[in-house]
Design a protein around this motif. Sequence first.
Motif, PDB file in Angstrom:
ATOM      1  N   GLN A  74     -10.152   8.087  11.470  1.00 49.52           N
ATOM      2  CA  GLN A  74      -9.901   7.016  10.498  1.00 49.52           C
ATOM      3  C   GLN A  74      -8.619   7.196   9.713  1.00 49.52           C
ATOM      4  N   VAL A  75      -7.873   8.268   9.956  1.00 50.62           N
ATOM      5  CA  VAL A  75      -6.664   8.564   9.181  1.00 50.62           C
ATOM      6  C   VAL A  75      -5.672   7.411   9.204  1.00 50.62           C
ATOM      7  N   TRP A  76      -5.408   6.879  10.376  1.00 50.23           N
ATOM      8  CA  TRP A  76      -4.356   5.873  10.510  1.00 50.23           C
ATOM      9  C   TRP A  76      -4.783   4.532   9.929  1.00 50.23           C
ATOM     10  N   ARG A  77      -6.053   4.180  10.068  1.00 50.72           N
ATOM     11  CA  ARG A  77      -6.563   2.955   9.433  1.00 50.72           C
ATOM     12  C   ARG A  77      -6.526   3.127   7.911  1.00 50.72           C
ATOM     13  N   ASP A  78      -6.898   4.317   7.440  1.00 52.28           N
ATOM     14  CA  ASP A  78      -6.855   4.579   5.999  1.00 52.28           C
ATOM     15  C   ASP A  78      -5.423   4.509   5.463  1.00 52.28           C
ATOM     16  N   GLN A  79      -4.455   5.020   6.240  1.00 57.85           N
ATOM     17  CA  GLN A  79      -3.055   4.930   5.831  1.00 57.85           C
ATOM     18  C   GLN A  79      -2.631   3.467   5.718  1.00 57.85           C
ATOM     19  N   MET A  80      -3.056   2.649   6.675  1.00 59.56           N
ATOM     20  CA  MET A  80      -2.712   1.226   6.648  1.00 59.56           C
ATOM     21  C   MET A  80      -3.330   0.552   5.431  1.00 59.56           C
ATOM     22  N   SER A  81      -4.578   0.853   5.161  1.00 52.85           N
ATOM     23  CA  SER A  81      -5.247   0.280   3.988  1.00 52.85           C
ATOM     24  C   SER A  81      -4.545   0.689   2.702  1.00 52.85           C
ATOM     25  N   ALA A  82      -4.137   1.947   2.632  1.00 57.90           N
ATOM     26  CA  ALA A  82      -3.443   2.442   1.439  1.00 57.90           C
ATOM     27  C   ALA A  82      -2.086   1.760   1.265  1.00 57.90           C
ATOM     28  N   LEU A  83      -1.379   1.527   2.367  1.00 52.18           N
ATOM     29  CA  LEU A  83      -0.094   0.832   2.281  1.00 52.18           C
ATOM     30  C   LEU A  83      -0.270  -0.587   1.741  1.00 52.18           C
ATOM     31  N   ILE A  84      -1.271  -1.279   2.245  1.00 49.57           N
ATOM     32  CA  ILE A  84      -1.525  -2.655   1.795  1.00 49.57           C
ATOM     33  C   ILE A  84      -1.938  -2.660   0.333  1.00 49.57           C
ATOM     34  N   GLU A  85      -2.802  -1.733  -0.044  1.00 48.65           N
ATOM     35  CA  GLU A  85      -3.253  -1.665  -1.434  1.00 48.65           C
ATOM     36  C   GLU A  85      -2.092  -1.364  -2.378  1.00 48.65           C
ATOM     37  N   ALA A  86      -1.218  -0.447  -1.990  1.00 48.92           N
ATOM     38  CA  ALA A  86      -0.093  -0.077  -2.842  1.00 48.92           C
ATOM     39  C   ALA A  86       0.936  -1.200  -2.959  1.00 48.92           C
ATOM     40  N   GLU A  87       1.178  -1.881  -1.869  1.00 46.93           N
ATOM     41  CA  GLU A  87       2.189  -2.935  -1.877  1.00 46.93           C
ATOM     42  C   GLU A  87       1.683  -4.230  -2.498  1.00 46.93           C
ATOM     43  N   GLN A  88       0.402  -4.495  -2.400  1.00 48.53           N
ATOM     44  CA  GLN A  88      -0.210  -5.711  -2.921  1.00 48.53           C
ATOM     45  C   GLN A  88       0.509  -6.967  -2.414  1.00 48.53           C
ATOM     46  N   PRO A  89       0.569  -7.126  -1.090  1.00 49.05           N
ATOM     47  CA  PRO A  89       1.263  -8.300  -0.542  1.00 49.05           C
ATOM     48  C   PRO A  89       0.465  -9.577  -0.777  1.00 49.05           C
ATOM     49  N   SER A  90       1.129 -10.703  -0.580  1.00 48.22           N
ATOM     50  CA  SER A  90       0.425 -11.980  -0.653  1.00 48.22           C
ATOM     51  C   SER A  90      -0.657 -11.978   0.432  1.00 48.22           C
ATOM     52  N   PRO A  91      -1.670 -12.817   0.295  1.00 47.33           N
ATOM     53  CA  PRO A  91      -2.718 -12.861   1.325  1.00 47.33           C
ATOM     54  C   PRO A  91      -2.164 -13.139   2.729  1.00 47.33           C
ATOM     55  N   GLU A  92      -1.175 -14.036   2.822  1.00 47.17           N
ATOM     56  CA  GLU A  92      -0.593 -14.353   4.134  1.00 47.17           C
ATOM     57  C   GLU A  92       0.136 -13.142   4.716  1.00 47.17           C
TER      58      GLU A  92
END
Length: 144
Positions: A74-92
Amino acid sequence: MRRGKTSDEGAPARGRSAAARLSAWALAVVLVGVPLVARAQETVPYDDQMMRLAEILGALHHLRPLCGASDEAQVWRDQMSALIEAEQPSPERAKRLIGRFNASYRGLMETHRICSDTARTLIERYTAEGAALAQEVVVRWGRS
């Protein structure tokens, strides 16, 4: 040597260190973050790098465990989730990032069902490219 999943025991140390290096850089992207102004935008100056990083993380999410790194399931999925959480991109934009991750994962899952020399080569290439991309994002666009 048996076919199918293999362990990292016989793998060159550079493969493991490259994965660790990418993981560290991806974490740095999370910790350093990005400018708040860019977060609300649909695209950001580093959008191409982040989309490619999402693809690389998706690829590694399939390939590393396939080639014996079961502790990275799960390391790589967790890294992806952390990147999205940190960046807080628009929903799109978040949807596009996740789509790139998933497309890469699924594509490699269809073509690489056993750990092979090709899969191990891809791991090395993706970890090197991902580390370089993550470093570029941190250096060029990280918070000061």
